[in-house]
Each structure stands twice: as C-alpha cells, then as structure tokens.
Motif scaffolding. Structure first.
Motif, PDB file in Angstrom:
ATOM      1  N   GLY A 206       3.772 -49.601  26.559  1.00  0.00           N
ATOM      2  CA  GLY A 206       4.119 -48.315  27.142  1.00  0.00           C
ATOM      3  C   GLY A 206       4.656 -47.336  26.118  1.00  0.00           C
ATOM      4  O   GLY A 206       4.224 -46.174  26.059  1.00  0.00           O
ATOM      5  N   VAL A 207       5.586 -47.786  25.292  1.00  0.00           N
ATOM      6  CA  VAL A 207       6.139 -46.901  24.260  1.00  0.00           C
ATOM      7  C   VAL A 207       5.062 -46.524  23.249  1.00  0.00           C
ATOM      8  O   VAL A 207       4.966 -45.362  22.812  1.00  0.00           O
ATOM      9  CB  VAL A 207       7.337 -47.573  23.558  1.00  0.00           C
ATOM     10  N   LEU A 208       4.211 -47.488  22.864  1.00  0.00           N
ATOM     11  CA  LEU A 208       3.141 -47.211  21.923  1.00  0.00           C
ATOM     12  C   LEU A 208       2.216 -46.124  22.459  1.00  0.00           C
ATOM     13  O   LEU A 208       1.869 -45.168  21.744  1.00  0.00           O
ATOM     14  CB  LEU A 208       2.346 -48.487  21.640  1.00  0.00           C
ATOM     15  N   ALA A 209       1.809 -46.240  23.729  1.00  0.00           N
ATOM     16  CA  ALA A 209       0.900 -45.245  24.307  1.00  0.00           C
ATOM     17  C   ALA A 209       1.558 -43.869  24.392  1.00  0.00           C
ATOM     18  O   ALA A 209       0.924 -42.844  24.095  1.00  0.00           O
ATOM     19  CB  ALA A 209       0.448 -45.709  25.690  1.00  0.00           C
ATOM     20  N   LEU A 210       2.825 -43.822  24.785  1.00  0.00           N
ATOM     21  CA  LEU A 210       3.516 -42.539  24.891  1.00  0.00           C
ATOM     22  C   LEU A 210       3.647 -41.856  23.531  1.00  0.00           C
ATOM     23  O   LEU A 210       3.357 -40.664  23.387  1.00  0.00           O
ATOM     24  CB  LEU A 210       4.906 -42.746  25.508  1.00  0.00           C
ATOM     25  N   VAL A 211       4.102 -42.609  22.529  1.00  0.00           N
ATOM     26  CA  VAL A 211       4.276 -42.016  21.194  1.00  0.00           C
ATOM     27  C   VAL A 211       2.921 -41.605  20.619  1.00  0.00           C
ATOM     28  O   VAL A 211       2.780 -40.539  20.011  1.00  0.00           O
ATOM     29  CB  VAL A 211       4.993 -43.006  20.257  1.00  0.00           C
ATOM     30  N   TRP A 212       1.905 -42.436  20.801  1.00  0.00           N
ATOM     31  CA  TRP A 212       0.565 -42.106  20.309  1.00  0.00           C
ATOM     32  C   TRP A 212       0.064 -40.821  20.968  1.00  0.00           C
ATOM     33  O   TRP A 212      -0.512 -39.946  20.316  1.00  0.00           O
ATOM     34  CB  TRP A 212      -0.382 -43.263  20.611  1.00  0.00           C
ATOM     35  N   GLY A 213       0.290 -40.688  22.270  1.00  0.00           N
ATOM     36  CA  GLY A 213      -0.137 -39.481  22.963  1.00  0.00           C
ATOM     37  C   GLY A 213       0.569 -38.246  22.447  1.00  0.00           C
ATOM     38  O   GLY A 213      -0.043 -37.193  22.245  1.00  0.00           O
ATOM     39  N   VAL A 214       1.879 -38.363  22.200  1.00  0.00           N
ATOM     40  CA  VAL A 214       2.645 -37.235  21.686  1.00  0.00           C
ATOM     41  C   VAL A 214       2.182 -36.867  20.276  1.00  0.00           C
ATOM     42  O   VAL A 214       2.042 -35.688  19.936  1.00  0.00           O
ATOM     43  CB  VAL A 214       4.148 -37.572  21.691  1.00  0.00           C
ATOM     44  N   VAL A 215       1.921 -37.875  19.446  1.00  0.00           N
ATOM     45  CA  VAL A 215       1.461 -37.626  18.078  1.00  0.00           C
ATOM     46  C   VAL A 215       0.091 -36.945  18.071  1.00  0.00           C
ATOM     47  O   VAL A 215      -0.176 -36.053  17.259  1.00  0.00           O
ATOM     48  CB  VAL A 215       1.410 -38.956  17.288  1.00  0.00           C
ATOM     49  N   ASP A 216      -0.798 -37.352  18.988  1.00  0.00           N
ATOM     50  CA  ASP A 216      -2.153 -36.793  19.028  1.00  0.00           C
ATOM     51  C   ASP A 216      -2.223 -35.445  19.739  1.00  0.00           C
ATOM     52  O   ASP A 216      -3.227 -34.734  19.632  1.00  0.00           O
ATOM     53  CB  ASP A 216      -3.104 -37.767  19.742  1.00  0.00           C
ATOM     54  N   GLY A 217      -1.163 -35.070  20.477  1.00  0.00           N
ATOM     55  CA  GLY A 217      -1.196 -33.850  21.267  1.00  0.00           C
ATOM     56  C   GLY A 217      -1.567 -32.592  20.497  1.00  0.00           C
ATOM     57  O   GLY A 217      -2.491 -31.864  20.892  1.00  0.00           O
ATOM     58  N   PRO A 218      -0.876 -32.289  19.376  1.00  0.00           N
ATOM     59  CA  PRO A 218      -1.211 -31.045  18.654  1.00  0.00           C
ATOM     60  C   PRO A 218      -2.637 -31.015  18.108  1.00  0.00           C
ATOM     61  O   PRO A 218      -3.252 -29.950  18.055  1.00  0.00           O
ATOM     62  CB  PRO A 218      -0.181 -31.031  17.500  1.00  0.00           C
ATOM     63  N   ASP A 219      -3.196 -32.155  17.688  1.00  0.00           N
ATOM     64  CA  ASP A 219      -4.522 -32.172  17.081  1.00  0.00           C
ATOM     65  C   ASP A 219      -5.645 -32.171  18.110  1.00  0.00           C
ATOM     66  O   ASP A 219      -6.659 -31.501  17.940  1.00  0.00           O
ATOM     67  CB  ASP A 219      -4.675 -33.398  16.171  1.00  0.00           C
ATOM     68  N   HIS A 220      -5.477 -32.935  19.177  1.00  0.00           N
ATOM     69  CA  HIS A 220      -6.555 -33.094  20.158  1.00  0.00           C
ATOM     70  C   HIS A 220      -6.388 -32.189  21.376  1.00  0.00           C
ATOM     71  O   HIS A 220      -7.317 -32.085  22.184  1.00  0.00           O
ATOM     72  CB  HIS A 220      -6.635 -34.556  20.615  1.00  0.00           C
ATOM     73  N   ALA A 229      -4.866 -39.454  28.907  1.00  0.00           N
ATOM     74  CA  ALA A 229      -5.002 -40.885  29.181  1.00  0.00           C
ATOM     75  C   ALA A 229      -3.870 -41.676  28.519  1.00  0.00           C
ATOM     76  O   ALA A 229      -3.290 -42.593  29.128  1.00  0.00           O
ATOM     77  CB  ALA A 229      -6.360 -41.388  28.695  1.00  0.00           C
ATOM     78  N   LEU A 230      -3.537 -41.321  27.269  1.00  0.00           N
ATOM     79  CA  LEU A 230      -2.460 -42.013  26.571  1.00  0.00           C
ATOM     80  C   LEU A 230      -1.115 -41.768  27.252  1.00  0.00           C
ATOM     81  O   LEU A 230      -0.349 -42.709  27.499  1.00  0.00           O
ATOM     82  CB  LEU A 230      -2.393 -41.557  25.115  1.00  0.00           C
ATOM     83  N   LEU A 231      -0.818 -40.507  27.569  1.00  0.00           N
ATOM     84  CA  LEU A 231       0.460 -40.194  28.197  1.00  0.00           C
ATOM     85  C   LEU A 231       0.547 -40.781  29.604  1.00  0.00           C
ATOM     86  O   LEU A 231       1.577 -41.350  29.988  1.00  0.00           O
ATOM     87  CB  LEU A 231       0.666 -38.676  28.241  1.00  0.00           C
ATOM     88  N   GLY A 232      -0.547 -40.646  30.364  1.00  0.00           N
ATOM     89  CA  GLY A 232      -0.544 -41.201  31.715  1.00  0.00           C
ATOM     90  C   GLY A 232      -0.462 -42.718  31.713  1.00  0.00           C
ATOM     91  O   GLY A 232       0.292 -43.323  32.491  1.00  0.00           O
TER      92      GLY A 232
END
Length: 478
Positions: A206-220, A229-232
């Motif tokens: 869960g933490v991995l998916a949330l952090v990954w989603g936040v990191v990818d947010g500005p680029d994607h 999908a990552l955040l949800g």
C-alpha cells in the motif's frame, strides 16, 4: 543478568553513524546526477529512478522493518540492515549500466528502512530515562547533519574524485558501524510475539503504491490512468491493512496508537512539516544552480545555514523539552519555519543576492532544529516502551510519505507556472511553489497547537495490550 554498561557517547555512535549514512545517501546522489548521466549514458527517466529507487522501498518498508524488529530482535535486524546497506553501496559503486545502479539503489533503500526507525528505538532502550531527552536531541542533530551535508558531500566528491566514490565511502563507514553496533548495543524486542504476514504485505504494498503514484504524478499527469490506478490501489490496500489491523488479535500496528492525542497529532504535524520543508528544499537546491549558475558544491554550501543549524539546535531542544514541553518547542519551530519559507518566497527573484536570503535560511534551520527532537520525544512518550519500535516506524513512514507528497506537489505547482529555459522562468514557477510549501508548514503549526501540553502517557488500553504482548527488555545500557 544485566547488560554491560556503555558510555552514552558509544551508544550514540553505534546508532548515529548508521543513521547518518542512510540519511546522507537519501540526497547525496542528487548533485552527482549530471556526471552519472554522462558516464553511464543514462536517460532522464534513468536519472529519476536513481533517486526514486531508493525512496520507494525505503518508505514502503519502514513500518514493516519496525514490526519485524520487534519480533525477531531489533539489534539483529539493525545489524542486518547495516550489512546489506554496505554491500548495496559497493554494488552501486561498481555499476556500469543504469539498470545496475537502479537495482542497487533499491536494495540500499530497503536496507535503510531497517536502520532508520530501529536506530531511535535502540537508543531509547539503551539509555536511562533521565538521559533520554538529551540523547534523542543529539540523535536529531545527527539526522539533520545527514540531510545537511548530503548535497555538499555529493558536490565535493564529484568535483574532486569520481561519482563512484559517493558510494565507496559507505563501505568502510558501514564496516565500522557494523562492528560498533554489534559490540555496544543490547538486544530488545517488543509488541506481539507472532508475525503478521498479511499485515506486512498489505502495508508495504500500500505504501509503495501510494508513494509511486505521488512520484509519477507530475510526469504522467495526476488524472492519468497510471497515477489514478497507483493511488487508488494504494488507498485500497491501506484501507484493507487498517481493517485487518482492527480485527487481528496481534496486529503489527495497534490502532490504539492513534487514540492517543499526542501520537495522532504529532503524526499530522510530521506529515505537514516534511511535505512543506523538503518540497521547498528540493526546488531551492536547484535555484542556486539554475538561476545563479553555481556548481553543485557551491550550491550545497549556500544551503548550510538552513541545513546545518539543526545539528546545533536539536541537542539544545532535547535538553529543553523536559522543562518547557514538546508542544511549545514544536509550535515555535514550525512557526519559524513557515515564516522563513514565506520570506524566501517573497524575496526570490532572478537577480536576488544571497544576502537577502541567508537570514531566512538561518531562521528555517533554527525552526527545524526546534522540531526534530521534540517530535521524536513525543512519539516515544506517547506509547508504552514495548511499542517504541512500531511507533517510530509508523512516524517515520508518515514523514517519508510527506517528503514524497511535498516534492511531487510542489514540483507540479512549479511546472504549471515555470520551467528551466531561463532564470526568470524558473523563478516564476519557484515563487508560487515555495509559497505553497510555507502555507503547508503554517497549517502544521496550527495543528501543533492541539498537542498535549505535557508529555502524554500511554492510555490504559495501550498499557494493557503492551503488557500482554511484551517481551522483557534487557537492562538499559549507558
């Protein structure tokens, strides 16, 4: 039989050197990225992953590592983390392809997750309660030092040696730290006796998916299918984790922790603090290079009034916390931080001189120093001694989430208003982004007003649960 007495300096070195190494590597690579790009033929995506590959497993496994340490032995897992981090550093130094460096950085991050929360827990177990506030203050100063010198060390090594030496330096330090921790520290355990495999998987994923989603947010893009999908998915996994912790008779994260006002409020303050401060520092470190044309080492030196001050102020705050209370110091520290960041936002222009910013940088450093030790002290004081490990892991996880969210959100604000094509364009994006960072810290200041006035005591329910599940601790050392 009681454990042998160790000097406080030896205990601080045993827990502080490994933690310094881990915090240093969180930022040290950033100033070396241009050189690594040239020598390894790395793409922009590769450069992002050199940083994110460390951050993602580090944030995802903090809580897991703390829970495992409580069950299999904190010292045992701490030593394993130091050894793995040292080996992974050697692998980073010998990487010849981008994927090799990315993989080794991921292992570094996973190993660092076993070091960071357990360093505080082992320190708390190794010193008498009368010395704990001062010891935690010094621990906070060492942590601040790792953050402070990361960019400076990275710039100095790249200019004087080669980028590989950023990682080679960890090898002798890691060996020394391993021997010192093995000799000085005593073993301790805490929490439930049985492992919680489902809880471990749900929390880490869960933490991995949330952090990954936040990191990818500005680029994607924040509304892209990938990020949603990552955040949800991360939110769903964390919701499942919380439900499981509620019904599991031996949870890895007792939800009773958050019924304690001190722990719940300080966790919210820690999130706001990390998001506002480190999101701002991420952009300000680039400001000196992009706008003022400084090399990485010179840019790192310019940030020292901010990043070095906690090393001096945090130990003092640790000594004062017992007299004036954690709430007073945290509120004052957050107020100074918020004012300093907003000052920097107001003063920043394409032609601003360093003299117009240095006062704000020093104020921010004092604010950070006043915050580090009292927050850590409050986390430990909020729970029973047997829950120190899981409480430290939970608080560190929240702080790492704050760092990731802050960097991503402020970078998104920056990219919506500015870019890198000129100094003026960079400042156009920098000012509103830093303003947001200051407002986030200001919100944390208001939240801190709800902290208990004195050190909180564990609730009766927490003590009862802890007494049922605790494994006896060794006699304190020091």
């Amino acid at each position: 039989m009681s454990a042998p007495t160790r000097p406080l300096a030896a205990v601080l070195a045993a827990v502080g050197i490994p933690m310094f190494m881990v915090t240093l590597d969180n930022l040290v690579v950033t100033t070396a990225l241009p050189v690594i790009r040239d020598q390894l033929g790395a793409s922009l995506t590769d450069l992002q992953w050199f940083v994110n590959a460390y951050t993602l497993p580090f944030a995802a496994l903090l809580l897991t590592a703390a829970a495992l340490g409580d069950r299999i032995g904190r010292k045992r897992l701490f030593l394993a983390g130091i050894a793995l981090f040292t080996l992974a550093s050697a692998a980073c130094a010998t990487a010849t392809e981008p994927w090799m460096l990315t993989t080794a950085r991921a292992v570094q991050g996973a190993a660092g997750a076993a070091v960071m929360p357990l360093s505080l827990t082992l320190l708390a177990a190794a010193v008498p309660s009368r010395m704990r506030n001062a010891a935690v203050g010094i621990w906070g100063g060492i942590s601040g030092l790792g953050v402070a010198v990361g960019p400076v060390v990275g710039g100095a090594v790249v200019e004087g040696l080669d980028w590989n030496w950023i990682f080679w330096l960890n090898v002798p330090v890691g060996v020394l730290a391993l021997v010192l921790a093995a000799v000085v520290l005593g073993e301790s355990r805490g929490g439930a006796r049985r492992l919680d495999p489902l809880g471990l998987v749900l929390s880490a994923a869960g933490v991995l998916a949330l952090v990954w989603g936040v990191v990818d947010g500005p680029d994607h893009g924040w509304t892209s299918a990938r990020v949603l999908a990552l955040l949800g998915g991360g939110a769903a996994l964390m919701a499942g984790f919380l439900v499981w912790q509620r019904v599991n008779p031996v949870p890895m994260l007792p939800l009773s922790l958050f019924r304690n006002r001190g722990f719940g409020v300080v966790s919210a303050v820690a999130f706001a603090f990390s998001a506002g401060v480190f999101g701002s520092v991420f952009l300000l470190a680039q400001f000196f290079q992009v706008v003022q044309g400084l090399d990485p080492f010179a840019a790192g030196v310019r940030t020292l009034p901010w990043t070095m001050a906690p090393m001096v102020v945090a130990p003092i705050a640790g000594l004062l916390v017992g007299r004036v209370g954690a709430r007073t110091l945290i509120v004052l520290g957050q107020a100074l931080l918020a004012a300093a960041i907003l000052w920097i936002a107001a003063a920043s222009t394409a032609i601003v001189g360093y003299g117009a910013l240095v006062g704000a940088f020093a104020m921010a450093g004092v604010g950070m120093g006043l915050t580090f030790a009292p927050m850590s002290t409050l986390v430990l004081a909020s729970v029973d001694e047997s829950q120190h490990g899981v409480a430290s892991g939970a608080n560190n996880t929240i702080r790492e989430l704050g760092v990731a969210v802050g960097v991503a959100v402020l970078a998104s604000v920056f990219s919506s208003r500015g870019d890198y094509i000129s100094a003026t364009a960079f400042v156009d994006g920098l000012v509103p982004a830093i303003m947001v960072g200051g407002l986030v810290v200001a919100a944390g200041t208001l939240i801190a007003l709800f902290l208990p006035g004195r050190h909180p005591r564990p609730s009766a329910a927490q003590v009862s649960v802890a007494d049922e599940n605790a494994t006896p601790l060794p006699a304190p050392v020091g």
